[in-house]
Structure formats: structure tokens, C-alpha cells
Design an enzyme around this catalytic site. Sequence first.
Site, PDB file in Angstrom:
ATOM      1  N   ARG A  76       0.852  -1.180   0.000  1.00 48.41           N
ATOM      2  CA  ARG A  76       0.000   0.000   0.000  1.00 48.41           C
ATOM      3  C   ARG A  76       0.892   1.237   0.000  1.00 48.41           C
ATOM      4  O   ARG A  76       2.065   1.170   0.347  1.00 48.41           O
ATOM      5  CB  ARG A  76      -0.904  -0.002   1.228  1.00 48.41           C
ATOM      6  CG  ARG A  76      -1.891  -1.142   1.266  1.00 48.41           C
ATOM      7  CD  ARG A  76      -2.477  -1.311   2.658  1.00 48.41           C
ATOM      8  NE  ARG A  76      -3.166  -0.106   3.117  1.00 48.41           N
ATOM      9  CZ  ARG A  76      -3.458   0.158   4.388  1.00 48.41           C
ATOM     10  NH1 ARG A  76      -3.101  -0.703   5.338  1.00 48.41           N
ATOM     11  NH2 ARG A  76      -4.092   1.264   4.719  1.00 48.41           N
ATOM     12  N   SER A  78       0.442   4.055   1.793  1.00 45.22           N
ATOM     13  CA  SER A  78       0.462   4.864   3.004  1.00 45.22           C
ATOM     14  C   SER A  78       1.897   4.960   3.515  1.00 45.22           C
ATOM     15  O   SER A  78       2.751   4.126   3.204  1.00 45.22           O
ATOM     16  CB  SER A  78      -0.434   4.255   4.083  1.00 45.22           C
ATOM     17  OG  SER A  78       0.158   3.091   4.636  1.00 45.22           O
ATOM     18  N   LYS A 148      -2.147  -7.838  11.078  1.00 45.00           N
ATOM     19  CA  LYS A 148      -3.523  -7.763  11.553  1.00 45.00           C
ATOM     20  C   LYS A 148      -4.489  -7.384  10.433  1.00 45.00           C
ATOM     21  O   LYS A 148      -5.702  -7.525  10.596  1.00 45.00           O
ATOM     22  CB  LYS A 148      -3.653  -6.806  12.724  1.00 45.00           C
ATOM     23  CG  LYS A 148      -3.483  -5.348  12.405  1.00 45.00           C
ATOM     24  CD  LYS A 148      -3.764  -4.500  13.645  1.00 45.00           C
ATOM     25  CE  LYS A 148      -3.667  -3.016  13.326  1.00 45.00           C
ATOM     26  NZ  LYS A 148      -3.994  -2.192  14.498  1.00 45.00           N
ATOM     27  N   ASP A 149      -3.968  -6.905   9.275  1.00 47.88           N
ATOM     28  CA  ASP A 149      -4.816  -6.600   8.122  1.00 47.88           C
ATOM     29  C   ASP A 149      -5.024  -7.804   7.217  1.00 47.88           C
ATOM     30  O   ASP A 149      -5.787  -7.721   6.250  1.00 47.88           O
ATOM     31  CB  ASP A 149      -4.188  -5.471   7.285  1.00 47.88           C
ATOM     32  CG  ASP A 149      -4.199  -4.133   7.999  1.00 47.88           C
ATOM     33  OD1 ASP A 149      -5.038  -3.957   8.904  1.00 47.88           O
ATOM     34  OD2 ASP A 149      -3.369  -3.276   7.655  1.00 47.88           O
ATOM     35  N   THR A 192     -11.783   5.445  17.111  1.00 48.37           N
ATOM     36  CA  THR A 192     -11.088   4.182  16.886  1.00 48.37           C
ATOM     37  C   THR A 192     -11.679   3.491  15.668  1.00 48.37           C
ATOM     38  O   THR A 192     -12.874   3.599  15.398  1.00 48.37           O
ATOM     39  CB  THR A 192     -11.179   3.239  18.101  1.00 48.37           C
ATOM     40  OG1 THR A 192     -10.568   1.987  17.758  1.00 48.37           O
ATOM     41  CG2 THR A 192     -12.615   2.988  18.514  1.00 48.37           C
ATOM     42  N   SER A 194     -11.467   0.234  15.386  1.00 47.49           N
ATOM     43  CA  SER A 194     -11.525  -1.172  15.795  1.00 47.49           C
ATOM     44  C   SER A 194     -12.715  -1.456  16.695  1.00 47.49           C
ATOM     45  O   SER A 194     -12.901  -0.804  17.727  1.00 47.49           O
ATOM     46  CB  SER A 194     -10.218  -1.527  16.534  1.00 47.49           C
ATOM     47  OG  SER A 194     -10.356  -2.692  17.302  1.00 47.49           O
ATOM     48  N   LEU A 195     -13.526  -2.451  16.320  1.00 47.56           N
ATOM     49  CA  LEU A 195     -14.613  -2.890  17.187  1.00 47.56           C
ATOM     50  C   LEU A 195     -14.072  -3.490  18.479  1.00 47.56           C
ATOM     51  O   LEU A 195     -14.715  -3.411  19.527  1.00 47.56           O
ATOM     52  CB  LEU A 195     -15.494  -3.904  16.461  1.00 47.56           C
ATOM     53  CG  LEU A 195     -16.404  -3.333  15.367  1.00 47.56           C
ATOM     54  CD1 LEU A 195     -17.077  -4.468  14.605  1.00 47.56           C
ATOM     55  CD2 LEU A 195     -17.442  -2.396  15.953  1.00 47.56           C
ATOM     56  N   ARG A 196     -12.917  -4.101  18.409  1.00 47.45           N
ATOM     57  CA  ARG A 196     -12.278  -4.647  19.611  1.00 47.45           C
ATOM     58  C   ARG A 196     -11.997  -3.525  20.606  1.00 47.45           C
ATOM     59  O   ARG A 196     -12.354  -3.618  21.788  1.00 47.45           O
ATOM     60  CB  ARG A 196     -10.969  -5.349  19.220  1.00 47.45           C
ATOM     61  CG  ARG A 196     -10.085  -5.742  20.410  1.00 47.45           C
ATOM     62  CD  ARG A 196      -8.719  -6.218  19.929  1.00 47.45           C
ATOM     63  NE  ARG A 196      -8.000  -5.193  19.199  1.00 47.45           N
ATOM     64  CZ  ARG A 196      -7.252  -4.251  19.768  1.00 47.45           C
ATOM     65  NH1 ARG A 196      -7.137  -4.202  21.079  1.00 47.45           N
ATOM     66  NH2 ARG A 196      -6.618  -3.360  19.032  1.00 47.45           N
ATOM     67  N   ARG A 197     -11.340  -2.466  20.122  1.00 47.90           N
ATOM     68  CA  ARG A 197     -11.055  -1.343  21.008  1.00 47.90           C
ATOM     69  C   ARG A 197     -12.341  -0.696  21.508  1.00 47.90           C
ATOM     70  O   ARG A 197     -12.452  -0.301  22.669  1.00 47.90           O
ATOM     71  CB  ARG A 197     -10.195  -0.311  20.281  1.00 47.90           C
ATOM     72  CG  ARG A 197      -8.783  -0.793  19.973  1.00 47.90           C
ATOM     73  CD  ARG A 197      -8.054   0.196  19.095  1.00 47.90           C
ATOM     74  NE  ARG A 197      -6.704  -0.284  18.753  1.00 47.90           N
ATOM     75  CZ  ARG A 197      -6.093  -0.019  17.612  1.00 47.90           C
ATOM     76  NH1 ARG A 197      -6.693   0.715  16.689  1.00 47.90           N
ATOM     77  NH2 ARG A 197      -4.882  -0.485  17.380  1.00 47.90           N
ATOM     78  N   ARG A 214     -11.416   6.451  10.472  1.00 45.92           N
ATOM     79  CA  ARG A 214     -10.805   5.772   9.329  1.00 45.92           C
ATOM     80  C   ARG A 214      -9.694   6.616   8.737  1.00 45.92           C
ATOM     81  O   ARG A 214      -9.531   7.782   9.059  1.00 45.92           O
ATOM     82  CB  ARG A 214     -11.866   5.498   8.245  1.00 45.92           C
ATOM     83  CG  ARG A 214     -12.882   4.427   8.600  1.00 45.92           C
ATOM     84  CD  ARG A 214     -12.286   3.032   8.678  1.00 45.92           C
ATOM     85  NE  ARG A 214     -11.385   2.746   7.580  1.00 45.92           N
ATOM     86  CZ  ARG A 214     -11.779   2.422   6.338  1.00 45.92           C
ATOM     87  NH1 ARG A 214     -13.056   2.342   6.049  1.00 45.92           N
ATOM     88  NH2 ARG A 214     -10.885   2.170   5.401  1.00 45.92           N
ATOM     89  N   GLY A 215      -8.935   6.022   7.844  1.00 49.11           N
ATOM     90  CA  GLY A 215      -7.845   6.721   7.178  1.00 49.11           C
ATOM     91  C   GLY A 215      -6.502   6.188   7.626  1.00 49.11           C
ATOM     92  O   GLY A 215      -6.396   5.422   8.577  1.00 49.11           O
ATOM     93  N   ASN A 216      -5.450   6.591   6.900  1.00 52.37           N
ATOM     94  CA  ASN A 216      -4.118   6.164   7.298  1.00 52.37           C
ATOM     95  C   ASN A 216      -3.686   6.901   8.561  1.00 52.37           C
ATOM     96  O   ASN A 216      -4.418   7.753   9.078  1.00 52.37           O
ATOM     97  CB  ASN A 216      -3.116   6.357   6.149  1.00 52.37           C
ATOM     98  CG  ASN A 216      -2.981   7.810   5.716  1.00 52.37           C
ATOM     99  OD1 ASN A 216      -2.967   8.717   6.548  1.00 52.37           O
ATOM    100  ND2 ASN A 216      -2.881   8.029   4.411  1.00 52.37           N
ATOM    101  N   THR A 219      -3.721  10.710   8.464  1.00 51.49           N
ATOM    102  CA  THR A 219      -5.090  11.219   8.383  1.00 51.49           C
ATOM    103  C   THR A 219      -5.760  11.184   9.747  1.00 51.49           C
ATOM    104  O   THR A 219      -6.439  12.141  10.147  1.00 51.49           O
ATOM    105  CB  THR A 219      -5.911  10.399   7.377  1.00 51.49           C
ATOM    106  OG1 THR A 219      -5.322  10.519   6.077  1.00 51.49           O
ATOM    107  CG2 THR A 219      -7.356  10.883   7.318  1.00 51.49           C
ATOM    108  N   ARG A 220      -5.573  10.107  10.476  1.00 55.45           N
ATOM    109  CA  ARG A 220      -6.189   9.974  11.798  1.00 55.45           C
ATOM    110  C   ARG A 220      -5.631  11.009  12.771  1.00 55.45           C
ATOM    111  O   ARG A 220      -6.378  11.625  13.537  1.00 55.45           O
ATOM    112  CB  ARG A 220      -5.973   8.561  12.335  1.00 55.45           C
ATOM    113  CG  ARG A 220      -6.639   7.496  11.488  1.00 55.45           C
ATOM    114  CD  ARG A 220      -6.442   6.112  12.058  1.00 55.45           C
ATOM    115  NE  ARG A 220      -6.782   5.092  11.070  1.00 55.45           N
ATOM    116  CZ  ARG A 220      -6.985   3.824  11.335  1.00 55.45           C
ATOM    117  NH1 ARG A 220      -6.863   3.389  12.584  1.00 55.45           N
ATOM    118  NH2 ARG A 220      -7.291   2.966  10.398  1.00 55.45           N
ATOM    119  N   CYS A 310     -12.317  -7.862  11.047  1.00 51.61           N
ATOM    120  CA  CYS A 310     -12.635  -6.605  11.711  1.00 51.61           C
ATOM    121  C   CYS A 310     -14.118  -6.522  12.025  1.00 51.61           C
ATOM    122  O   CYS A 310     -14.583  -5.572  12.639  1.00 51.61           O
ATOM    123  CB  CYS A 310     -12.230  -5.437  10.826  1.00 51.61           C
ATOM    124  SG  CYS A 310     -13.032  -5.485   9.241  1.00 51.61           S
TER     125      CYS A 310
END
Length: 388
Positions: A76, A78, A148-149, A192, A194-197, A214-216, A219-220, A310
Amino acid sequence: MIKFVVLNMDASLTWPYRQRDNDYSDGGHNFDTYRYHVPEMATLSIAITTRQRKNLVLKASELTPNIPSRLVIATRESRLAMWQAEHVRARLAALYPQCSVEILGMTTRGDQILDRALSKVGGKGLFVKELEVAMEEGRADLAVHSLKDVPMELPEGYSLAAILEREDPRDAFVSNDYASLAELPHGAVVGTSSLRRQSLIAARYPHLTILPLRGNLDTRLGKLDRGDYAAIILAAAGLKRLGLASRIRAVLAPEDSLPAAGQGAMAIEIRGARPDGADLVRLLAPLNHADTAQAVTAERKVSKIFGGSCQIPLAAFATVEGAQMRLRAMVATPDGARMASADVSGPASAPEQLGEQVAELLRAQDAAGILASCAVTPDNHEGLAPHA
């Protein structure tokens, strides 16, 4: 300067393995320690100069047959992804100086879709599909991913050839105004992806407002600096790799925020046999870190059993100490109201079996029911597809 090199025999390896272990300083004299695994050689410690060490690397690389003259890494575009690809390129260039290693930067669907939660638009595969197509079409030889992706199931013919040594696997609390989650006032907005977080934060801090992010990485951070969020939660590994550790206000202990399967680890994906006969598994094996590979195998086994992606609030985190592994995992509803957790130790040499043990403990706590309650219904468009 004098350098020390240790040559070790490892019967399972048929290629040279070079890994920098530690830098030492003694009374102003600096030493670099390297470990080489060379087949059919007894353990031997020798002192060599820097020039001799470089020659040894070159000679050792010549023991690996069918080294291609050119390798292309798909990644990618990013900043973090490019850092990871550059890191792999540098490692390969040191191992095989006769091989030209290039990088093919690409934009994936996961990078393009930023207005919806990842769990609602296809999950982890959005970040790897285009890279796999590049390999299929012969435009790339391998792809570098944040592990993790990577989906738990790879397409037929694809495999993970190496798992690199893990960076800090923990979550990081990032804020311009607050030092920790505990300091955030009622109603403060936390971002976040992440649903986990989300589930872990909601369980401990129900007074906070959690919104998608969202975003790299850049961006975040930009959204945080713009004031869209009071704080955001990111992977510590990415911040540290890009030299942004100063943005971390607090690192969240696994006891408070159990990491995702594979978090902090990098993976190299390849596709099938090559027409030139080069064995990429063999070529990439020097980059594989045994302890990390064992740990993430256990983690991904848990995630795979529960259909991990995810789209599931699932955590799995393993640590290796000598011959022993400790594996912790949890599943939860996105609001943190229901949660199952497990903590098991066992031999590091049997990571998948340990993953299965943890999964059984989670099942005994109605993990299937917890995940089924996340299912999308006509009245619950924020829910998730069941993976029980």
C-alpha cells in the site's frame, strides 16, 4: 573496529540466516553481534573486520540457489506501509546484494473507502486484494502487510512466507489535551477504527462517546489535531515505526486493552511456484522471527475459529518466554456489555493447539451467543454478521 560473528548450525535451514541480535558497548569499544545459520557448519565464534563481515554475507548468500536478479515488493502507498516495504527491501538487499529489490506502491479499496466503518464494507481483505492481483499478474513477487490486516484465510495458492519480529503490540492513547482514558470527561469523543477497542473502552468507560475513525495514520492524527476527537486509540507499533512515539500519551497495558491477533507484526505474502525456479520461501526465511511466528500462529488460530475479521470484537495476544507461551483472548459485544475471556499457557511449539484450548474456554462462556448477538437485523444496522 573488531566485529564478532557467531556461526550456528541449524539442520532445519539450508540457507544462510543473518540476524542482528544486539549492540554492545564496553569501555568505549563498540561491538556488533550477528548470528549466521549456515548449513553443515559447527558452531564457531570468530572475530572479523567490517569488510570481512560484508564479504561473509555475500559468500553466504551465494549458498542459496536460484536467487532472482530482481524482486518486486507490492505494498500500500500509506507512509507506514511504505516504511514496512522499505524495511523489507533493506533486509533483502543486505542478504542478497546481487538481487535488485524494487517497490510497487498501490492504492487498495480499503484506502479508498473512508466514509464507512471497515466492518461494513468488506473487512480486512480490502487492504490486500489488489496486492494479490499484482502478484497473480506477475507485476510483483511478494507483498508486505501489517499482519492484523491479513484475512485468516488466504486465497488458494497464496501463503505467508515470513513473519518479521514484532514491534510493540499494545494500543496507544493519543490526545492533545488528556493524559489517559481515565482523565476524559463525560461525553468526550474517542476515535477508533476497531470494534475490539470500541468494546473494551465501552466496558470500562461507558460515559465516553466512541466514534469511527478511518484513514491512514497521518489522516487519523490530522482529525485529532483538527479537534474532531478528544482522543484516539492507535497501534503503538505504527507510531513508533514512523518516529511518532512522542504523540503517545499513554500505552495501554494488555490487561486493559488486549491487542488484536497479529498486532505489531509484519507479514510477507507470496504466491505459488515461480517459473524461474526461485524458492521464495527459502529466500525469505531469514526474515522470519520464530517467537513472533509462534505467537501470531496461536492468535490467528483463535481468530480463525471464530471467523475473525474486523467484523468481530475479538482480541488474541500471545507472548513467548523460552519454551512456554501464554495466550490470552476475548470476544465481546461492541458495547462491551457481554464479554468472554480466557488465559492459557502451554508449550510454544504447539501454538495451534493452544489456540484451540483458548477457543474451547471461550465457547464454554457462550462466545457463540455473544457473537450471534452482534448480527445485523432489520432494526440493527450497526450490528455484525454472525460468525459463530
